[in-house]
Design a protein around this motif. Structure first.
Motif, PDB file in Angstrom:
ATOM      1  N   THR A 129     -18.788  16.324 -24.179  1.00 47.86           N
ATOM      2  CA  THR A 129     -18.652  15.390 -23.050  1.00 47.86           C
ATOM      3  C   THR A 129     -20.032  15.192 -22.421  1.00 47.86           C
ATOM      4  OG1 THR A 129     -16.430  16.239 -22.676  1.00 47.86           O
ATOM      5  CG2 THR A 129     -17.367  14.881 -20.936  1.00 47.86           C
TER       6      THR A 129
ATOM      7  N   ARG B  75      -8.683  17.820 -31.191  1.00 46.97           N
ATOM      8  CA  ARG B  75      -9.276  18.256 -29.914  1.00 46.97           C
ATOM      9  C   ARG B  75      -8.172  18.228 -28.878  1.00 46.97           C
ATOM     10  NH1 ARG B  75     -11.925  15.762 -25.420  1.00 46.97           N
ATOM     11  NH2 ARG B  75     -13.936  16.649 -24.805  1.00 46.97           N
TER      12      ARG B  75
ATOM     13  N   ALA C  90     -16.420  10.922 -22.875  1.00 51.58           N
ATOM     14  CA  ALA C  90     -15.967  11.837 -23.940  1.00 51.58           C
ATOM     15  C   ALA C  90     -16.366  11.244 -25.291  1.00 51.58           C
ATOM     16  CB  ALA C  90     -14.458  12.015 -23.861  1.00 51.58           C
TER      17      ALA C  90
ATOM     18  N   LEU D  38     -11.357  20.507 -16.520  1.00 51.31           N
ATOM     19  CA  LEU D  38     -10.919  20.321 -17.907  1.00 51.31           C
ATOM     20  C   LEU D  38     -11.124  21.616 -18.683  1.00 51.31           C
ATOM     21  CD1 LEU D  38      -9.907  17.997 -19.770  1.00 51.31           C
ATOM     22  CD2 LEU D  38     -12.291  17.613 -20.409  1.00 51.31           C
TER      23      LEU D  38
ATOM     24  N   HIS E 138     -17.298   6.640 -17.047  1.00 53.91           N
ATOM     25  CA  HIS E 138     -16.369   6.404 -15.932  1.00 53.91           C
ATOM     26  C   HIS E 138     -16.338   7.615 -15.005  1.00 53.91           C
ATOM     27  CE1 HIS E 138     -13.931   8.768 -18.704  1.00 53.91           C
ATOM     28  NE2 HIS E 138     -13.097   9.031 -17.709  1.00 53.91           N
TER      29      HIS E 138
ATOM     30  N   ARG F 208      -6.156  19.066 -18.463  1.00 56.48           N
ATOM     31  CA  ARG F 208      -6.919  18.484 -17.353  1.00 56.48           C
ATOM     32  C   ARG F 208      -6.108  18.505 -16.062  1.00 56.48           C
ATOM     33  NH1 ARG F 208      -9.253  12.259 -16.690  1.00 56.48           N
ATOM     34  NH2 ARG F 208      -7.613  11.941 -15.190  1.00 56.48           N
TER      35      ARG F 208
ATOM     36  N   TRP G 123     -18.339  21.977 -26.095  1.00 50.12           N
ATOM     37  CA  TRP G 123     -17.134  22.746 -25.809  1.00 50.12           C
ATOM     38  C   TRP G 123     -16.941  23.922 -26.765  1.00 50.12           C
ATOM     39  CZ3 TRP G 123     -14.244  21.839 -21.575  1.00 50.12           C
ATOM     40  CH2 TRP G 123     -14.449  20.619 -20.925  1.00 50.12           C
TER      41      TRP G 123
ATOM     42  N   ASP H  77     -13.337   9.608 -12.475  1.00 54.67           N
ATOM     43  CA  ASP H  77     -11.874   9.604 -12.549  1.00 54.67           C
ATOM     44  C   ASP H  77     -11.169   8.938 -11.356  1.00 54.67           C
ATOM     45  OD1 ASP H  77     -11.624  10.630 -15.075  1.00 54.67           O
ATOM     46  OD2 ASP H  77     -11.809  12.702 -14.389  1.00 54.67           O
TER      47      ASP H  77
ATOM     48  N   PHE I 110      -9.385   9.581 -25.600  1.00 59.69           N
ATOM     49  CA  PHE I 110      -9.185   9.263 -24.186  1.00 59.69           C
ATOM     50  C   PHE I 110     -10.512   9.494 -23.448  1.00 59.69           C
ATOM     51  CE2 PHE I 110      -7.882  10.448 -19.872  1.00 59.69           C
ATOM     52  CZ  PHE I 110      -6.921   9.496 -19.589  1.00 59.69           C
ATOM     53  N   GLY I 111     -10.947   8.488 -22.688  1.00 65.39           N
ATOM     54  CA  GLY I 111     -12.129   8.676 -21.827  1.00 65.39           C
ATOM     55  C   GLY I 111     -13.452   8.443 -22.509  1.00 65.39           C
TER      56      GLY I 111
ATOM     57  N   TRP J  91     -16.100  18.949 -12.701  1.00 71.93           N
ATOM     58  CA  TRP J  91     -17.104  18.003 -12.231  1.00 71.93           C
ATOM     59  C   TRP J  91     -16.669  17.323 -10.948  1.00 71.93           C
ATOM     60  CZ3 TRP J  91     -14.673  17.200 -17.048  1.00 71.93           C
ATOM     61  CH2 TRP J  91     -13.855  16.091 -17.155  1.00 71.93           C
TER      62      TRP J  91
HETATM   63  C1  SIN Z   1     -11.684  12.437 -19.317  1.00 72.78           C
HETATM   64  O1  SIN Z   1     -11.215  13.072 -18.394  1.00 72.78           O
HETATM   65  O2  SIN Z   1     -12.088  11.301 -19.184  1.00 72.78           O
HETATM   66  C2  SIN Z   1     -11.777  13.086 -20.680  1.00 72.78           C
HETATM   67  C3  SIN Z   1     -12.994  13.935 -20.797  1.00 72.78           C
HETATM   68  C4  SIN Z   1     -13.021  14.674 -22.101  1.00 72.78           C
HETATM   69  O3  SIN Z   1     -12.002  14.747 -22.782  1.00 72.78           O
HETATM   70  O4  SIN Z   1     -14.070  15.216 -22.418  1.00 72.78           O
END
Ligand code: SIN
Length: 283
Positions: free
Chosen positions: A123, A264, A255, A111, A96, A268, A238, A98, A91-92, A246
Protein backbone atom coordinates in the motif's frame (compact mmCIF):
# COMPACT_ATOMS: atom_id res chain seq x y z
CA UNK A 1 8.51 0.18 21.41
CA UNK A 2 10.79 0.80 18.41
CA UNK A 3 9.67 3.56 16.02
CA UNK A 4 11.54 3.83 12.71
CA UNK A 5 10.71 6.45 10.10
CA UNK A 6 9.83 5.06 6.67
CA UNK A 7 10.76 8.11 4.55
CA UNK A 8 11.64 11.78 4.92
CA UNK A 9 8.06 13.03 5.03
CA UNK A 10 5.75 10.22 6.00
CA UNK A 11 5.22 6.95 7.81
CA UNK A 12 6.80 4.93 10.58
CA UNK A 13 7.27 1.25 11.27
CA UNK A 14 6.68 0.15 14.85
CA UNK A 15 7.89 -3.03 16.51
CA UNK A 16 8.19 -4.44 20.02
CA UNK A 17 4.65 -3.57 21.07
CA UNK A 18 1.47 -5.67 21.41
CA UNK A 19 -1.75 -3.78 20.76
CA UNK A 20 -4.96 -4.54 22.65
CA UNK A 21 -7.88 -2.85 24.37
CA UNK A 22 -6.01 -3.28 27.66
CA UNK A 23 -2.54 -2.14 26.59
CA UNK A 24 -1.10 0.43 29.02
CA UNK A 25 -2.32 3.99 28.46
CA UNK A 26 1.29 5.17 28.07
CA UNK A 27 1.88 2.76 25.18
CA UNK A 28 -1.44 3.66 23.54
CA UNK A 29 -0.65 7.38 23.86
CA UNK A 30 2.77 6.78 22.27
CA UNK A 31 1.12 4.99 19.33
CA UNK A 32 -1.39 7.81 18.89
CA UNK A 33 1.36 10.42 19.05
CA UNK A 34 3.34 8.48 16.40
CA UNK A 35 0.25 8.35 14.20
CA UNK A 36 -0.26 12.11 14.53
CA UNK A 37 3.42 12.78 13.81
CA UNK A 38 3.98 10.33 10.93
CA UNK A 39 0.47 10.08 9.36
CA UNK A 40 0.70 6.30 8.95
CA UNK A 41 2.14 3.63 11.24
CA UNK A 42 2.79 -0.03 10.39
CA UNK A 43 2.83 -2.10 13.58
CA UNK A 44 4.50 -5.44 13.01
CA UNK A 45 3.86 -8.94 14.38
CA UNK A 46 0.37 -8.71 15.83
CA UNK A 47 -2.08 -11.59 16.32
CA UNK A 48 -5.65 -10.30 16.33
CA UNK A 49 -9.09 -11.87 15.96
CA UNK A 50 -11.74 -9.54 14.49
CA UNK A 51 -13.12 -8.97 18.02
CA UNK A 52 -9.65 -8.11 19.38
CA UNK A 53 -8.92 -5.74 16.50
CA UNK A 54 -12.27 -4.06 17.10
CA UNK A 55 -11.71 -3.73 20.86
CA UNK A 56 -8.35 -2.05 20.19
CA UNK A 57 -9.67 0.29 17.49
CA UNK A 58 -12.51 1.44 19.73
CA UNK A 59 -9.85 3.27 21.75
CA UNK A 60 -9.53 5.69 18.80
CA UNK A 61 -13.24 6.54 18.70
CA UNK A 62 -16.62 5.34 17.47
CA UNK A 63 -16.68 2.90 14.57
CA UNK A 64 -17.73 3.95 11.10
CA UNK A 65 -19.63 1.44 8.93
CA UNK A 66 -18.91 1.42 5.19
CA UNK A 67 -22.18 2.25 3.39
CA UNK A 68 -21.40 0.05 0.37
CA UNK A 69 -19.58 -2.96 1.81
CA UNK A 70 -21.03 -5.13 4.57
CA UNK A 71 -18.87 -6.23 7.46
CA UNK A 72 -18.22 -9.79 8.57
CA UNK A 73 -21.44 -11.60 9.56
CA UNK A 74 -20.03 -12.30 13.03
CA UNK A 75 -18.43 -8.82 13.43
CA UNK A 76 -20.19 -6.23 11.26
CA UNK A 77 -17.74 -3.46 12.22
CA UNK A 78 -14.95 -5.37 10.46
CA UNK A 79 -14.87 -5.25 6.66
CA UNK A 80 -12.95 -7.91 4.80
CA UNK A 81 -10.90 -6.75 1.81
CA UNK A 82 -10.27 -9.78 -0.36
CA UNK A 83 -8.83 -10.38 -3.80
CA UNK A 84 -8.61 -14.06 -4.74
CA UNK A 85 -6.21 -15.82 -7.11
CA UNK A 86 -8.92 -15.71 -9.81
CA UNK A 87 -9.61 -11.95 -9.66
CA UNK A 88 -7.91 -9.04 -11.40
CA UNK A 89 -9.68 -6.08 -9.77
CA UNK A 90 -8.68 -5.01 -6.27
CA UNK A 91 -10.34 -2.67 -3.80
CA UNK A 92 -8.81 0.79 -3.30
CA UNK A 93 -6.40 0.82 -6.23
CA UNK A 94 -6.24 4.55 -6.79
CA UNK A 95 -5.26 7.55 -4.67
CA UNK A 96 -7.98 8.27 -2.14
CA UNK A 97 -8.76 9.01 1.48
CA UNK A 98 -11.45 6.97 3.17
CA UNK A 99 -15.10 7.96 3.01
CA UNK A 100 -14.42 11.33 1.40
CA UNK A 101 -17.76 10.84 -0.36
CA UNK A 102 -19.56 11.46 2.94
CA UNK A 103 -20.09 14.74 4.78
CA UNK A 104 -18.20 13.30 7.78
CA UNK A 105 -15.33 11.19 6.40
CA UNK A 106 -13.52 8.59 8.52
CA UNK A 107 -10.74 9.89 10.79
CA UNK A 108 -8.63 6.73 10.89
CA UNK A 109 -8.40 3.41 9.08
CA UNK A 110 -6.91 0.34 10.72
CA UNK A 111 -6.00 -2.45 8.28
CA UNK A 112 -4.78 -5.85 9.44
CA UNK A 113 -2.94 -8.22 7.10
CA UNK A 114 -4.11 -11.85 7.22
CA UNK A 115 -3.01 -13.35 3.89
CA UNK A 116 -0.58 -11.39 1.73
CA UNK A 117 1.10 -12.11 -1.61
CA UNK A 118 4.70 -13.37 -1.55
CA UNK A 119 5.52 -10.22 -3.51
CA UNK A 120 3.35 -7.25 -4.46
CA UNK A 121 0.15 -5.97 -2.83
CA UNK A 122 1.92 -3.13 -0.99
CA UNK A 123 0.00 0.00 0.00
CA UNK A 124 1.30 3.42 -1.00
CA UNK A 125 0.67 6.55 1.05
CA UNK A 126 1.04 10.22 0.07
CA UNK A 127 1.23 13.22 2.39
CA UNK A 128 -1.62 15.67 1.77
CA UNK A 129 -0.09 18.16 4.23
CA UNK A 130 3.22 18.31 2.40
CA UNK A 131 1.20 18.35 -0.82
CA UNK A 132 -0.27 21.69 0.22
CA UNK A 133 2.93 23.07 1.75
CA UNK A 134 4.93 22.34 -1.43
CA UNK A 135 2.61 24.35 -3.70
CA UNK A 136 3.68 27.86 -4.65
CA UNK A 137 2.06 30.63 -2.54
CA UNK A 138 0.02 31.67 -5.59
CA UNK A 139 -1.31 28.12 -6.10
CA UNK A 140 -1.98 27.75 -2.35
CA UNK A 141 -4.17 30.83 -2.60
CA UNK A 142 -6.08 29.39 -5.58
CA UNK A 143 -6.49 26.03 -3.81
CA UNK A 144 -7.82 27.67 -0.64
CA UNK A 145 -10.67 29.19 -2.66
CA UNK A 146 -11.86 25.84 -4.09
CA UNK A 147 -14.23 23.10 -2.94
CA UNK A 148 -14.55 19.55 -4.24
CA UNK A 149 -17.69 17.48 -4.89
CA UNK A 150 -17.25 13.82 -4.09
CA UNK A 151 -18.97 10.57 -4.89
CA UNK A 152 -18.37 6.96 -3.82
CA UNK A 153 -16.70 4.46 -6.14
CA UNK A 154 -19.85 2.29 -5.89
CA UNK A 155 -21.96 5.19 -7.17
CA UNK A 156 -19.40 5.99 -9.89
CA UNK A 157 -19.51 2.33 -11.00
CA UNK A 158 -23.34 2.41 -11.02
CA UNK A 159 -23.16 5.57 -13.17
CA UNK A 160 -21.22 3.57 -15.74
CA UNK A 161 -23.93 0.84 -15.75
CA UNK A 162 -21.70 -1.43 -13.67
CA UNK A 163 -22.26 -3.29 -10.45
CA UNK A 164 -20.31 -2.83 -7.24
CA UNK A 165 -21.06 -6.42 -6.17
CA UNK A 166 -19.72 -7.80 -9.46
CA UNK A 167 -16.64 -5.56 -9.49
CA UNK A 168 -15.60 -6.73 -6.02
CA UNK A 169 -17.00 -10.24 -6.38
CA UNK A 170 -15.27 -11.77 -3.34
CA UNK A 171 -16.24 -8.95 -1.00
CA UNK A 172 -19.60 -8.30 0.61
CA UNK A 173 -20.16 -5.27 -1.64
CA UNK A 174 -23.58 -3.61 -2.01
CA UNK A 175 -24.97 -1.42 -4.77
CA UNK A 176 -25.18 2.36 -4.49
CA UNK A 177 -27.63 4.71 -6.22
CA UNK A 178 -26.31 6.60 -9.26
CA UNK A 179 -27.81 9.76 -7.79
CA UNK A 180 -26.16 9.37 -4.38
CA UNK A 181 -25.83 12.89 -2.91
CA UNK A 182 -22.42 14.47 -3.51
CA UNK A 183 -20.32 15.44 -0.49
CA UNK A 184 -18.74 18.90 -0.63
CA UNK A 185 -15.39 19.52 1.06
CA UNK A 186 -12.86 22.35 1.10
CA UNK A 187 -9.93 21.53 -1.22
CA UNK A 188 -7.65 22.67 1.60
CA UNK A 189 -8.77 21.06 4.81
CA UNK A 190 -7.66 21.94 8.32
CA UNK A 191 -6.57 19.07 10.52
CA UNK A 192 -8.71 19.34 13.67
CA UNK A 193 -5.89 18.27 16.02
CA UNK A 194 -2.75 19.82 14.53
CA UNK A 195 -4.36 22.82 12.79
CA UNK A 196 -2.23 21.92 9.72
CA UNK A 197 -3.58 22.25 6.14
CA UNK A 198 -4.06 19.27 3.81
CA UNK A 199 -4.74 19.17 0.10
CA UNK A 200 -7.92 17.11 0.36
CA UNK A 201 -8.71 15.56 -3.01
CA UNK A 202 -8.65 12.06 -4.52
CA UNK A 203 -10.42 9.33 -6.45
CA UNK A 204 -13.83 10.32 -5.09
CA UNK A 205 -13.54 13.93 -6.27
CA UNK A 206 -15.55 14.20 -9.47
CA UNK A 207 -15.53 17.96 -9.89
CA UNK A 208 -14.84 21.31 -8.28
CA UNK A 209 -17.83 23.29 -7.01
CA UNK A 210 -18.91 25.81 -9.64
CA UNK A 211 -16.84 24.14 -12.41
CA UNK A 212 -17.92 21.60 -15.06
CA UNK A 213 -16.42 18.09 -14.94
CA UNK A 214 -14.34 18.81 -18.04
CA UNK A 215 -12.95 22.01 -16.48
CA UNK A 216 -12.33 20.32 -13.12
CA UNK A 217 -10.52 17.18 -14.31
CA UNK A 218 -7.13 18.72 -15.22
CA UNK A 219 -7.02 20.62 -11.91
CA UNK A 220 -8.03 17.61 -9.81
CA UNK A 221 -5.51 15.42 -11.65
CA UNK A 222 -2.82 18.06 -11.18
CA UNK A 223 -3.31 18.19 -7.39
CA UNK A 224 -3.33 14.39 -7.05
CA UNK A 225 -0.23 13.97 -9.24
CA UNK A 226 1.50 16.71 -7.27
CA UNK A 227 0.86 14.85 -4.00
CA UNK A 228 1.89 11.48 -5.45
CA UNK A 229 5.46 12.57 -6.32
CA UNK A 230 7.87 9.91 -4.97
CA UNK A 231 9.47 12.23 -2.40
CA UNK A 232 6.03 12.82 -0.88
CA UNK A 233 5.16 9.15 -0.32
CA UNK A 234 5.93 6.04 1.67
CA UNK A 235 5.13 2.40 1.04
CA UNK A 236 4.04 -0.33 3.44
CA UNK A 237 5.17 -3.85 2.57
CA UNK A 238 2.72 -6.23 4.22
CA UNK A 239 3.37 -9.40 6.19
CA UNK A 240 0.73 -11.49 7.95
CA UNK A 241 0.22 -9.81 11.32
CA UNK A 242 1.04 -6.27 10.15
CA UNK A 243 -1.47 -3.74 11.49
CA UNK A 244 -1.35 -0.43 9.63
CA UNK A 245 -3.20 2.63 10.88
CA UNK A 246 -3.48 5.86 8.94
CA UNK A 247 -4.91 9.31 9.46
CA UNK A 248 -7.33 10.04 6.61
CA UNK A 249 -7.08 13.77 7.39
CA UNK A 250 -3.38 13.75 6.50
CA UNK A 251 -2.70 10.97 3.94
CA UNK A 252 -3.95 9.53 0.67
CA UNK A 253 -3.48 5.81 0.07
CA UNK A 254 -3.40 3.51 -2.93
CA UNK A 255 -3.54 -0.31 -2.82
CA UNK A 256 -1.18 -1.50 -5.58
CA UNK A 257 -2.74 -4.11 -7.86
CA UNK A 258 0.37 -5.98 -8.96
CA UNK A 259 -0.24 -9.52 -7.66
CA UNK A 260 -2.63 -11.27 -10.06
CA UNK A 261 -2.83 -15.01 -9.33
CA UNK A 262 -2.13 -14.51 -5.60
CA UNK A 263 -4.54 -14.07 -2.72
CA UNK A 264 -4.64 -11.02 -0.42
CA UNK A 265 -7.00 -10.83 2.57
CA UNK A 266 -7.18 -7.99 5.09
CA UNK A 267 -9.52 -6.87 7.89
CA UNK A 268 -10.36 -3.18 7.89
CA UNK A 269 -12.01 -1.03 10.56
CA UNK A 270 -12.60 2.71 10.17
CA UNK A 271 -13.09 5.28 12.91
CA UNK A 272 -15.81 7.87 12.57
CA UNK A 273 -14.89 11.48 11.80
CA UNK A 274 -16.65 14.82 11.76
CA UNK A 275 -17.52 17.43 9.11
CA UNK A 276 -14.47 18.97 7.41
CA UNK A 277 -13.41 22.57 7.92
CA UNK A 278 -11.56 24.82 5.51
CA UNK A 279 -7.98 25.78 6.37
CA UNK A 280 -7.48 29.21 7.80
CA UNK A 281 -3.97 30.55 8.49
CA UNK A 282 -5.40 32.45 11.43
CA UNK A 283 -6.76 29.40 13.29
C1 SIN B 1 -8.33 0.62 1.22
O1 SIN B 1 -8.73 0.76 2.35
O2 SIN B 1 -8.51 1.46 0.35
C2 SIN B 1 -7.55 -0.63 0.86
C3 SIN B 1 -6.12 -0.50 1.23
C4 SIN B 1 -5.38 -1.78 0.99
O3 SIN B 1 -6.01 -2.82 0.81
O4 SIN B 1 -4.16 -1.75 1.04
Amino acid sequence: MQITRLTGVLGAEISDVTVSDTMPAGDFDALKAALLEHGVIAIRDQTLTPAEQLAFVRRFGDIHFHPHVQGLPEQPEVMEILKTEAETTNFGSDWHTDQMFLASPANYTCLYGLEVPTSGGDTLFACMRNGYRSLSPAMQKVACGLKTLNRSVASQIAGRSGSNATTYASMRAKEAPVDEPLAEHPLVRQHPETGEPSLYVGLHSIRLAGFSEVESRPLIDYFITHMARPENTCRVRWAPGTLTIWDNRRVLHNAINDYHGQRRRMHRITVMGSPTTAYSEAA
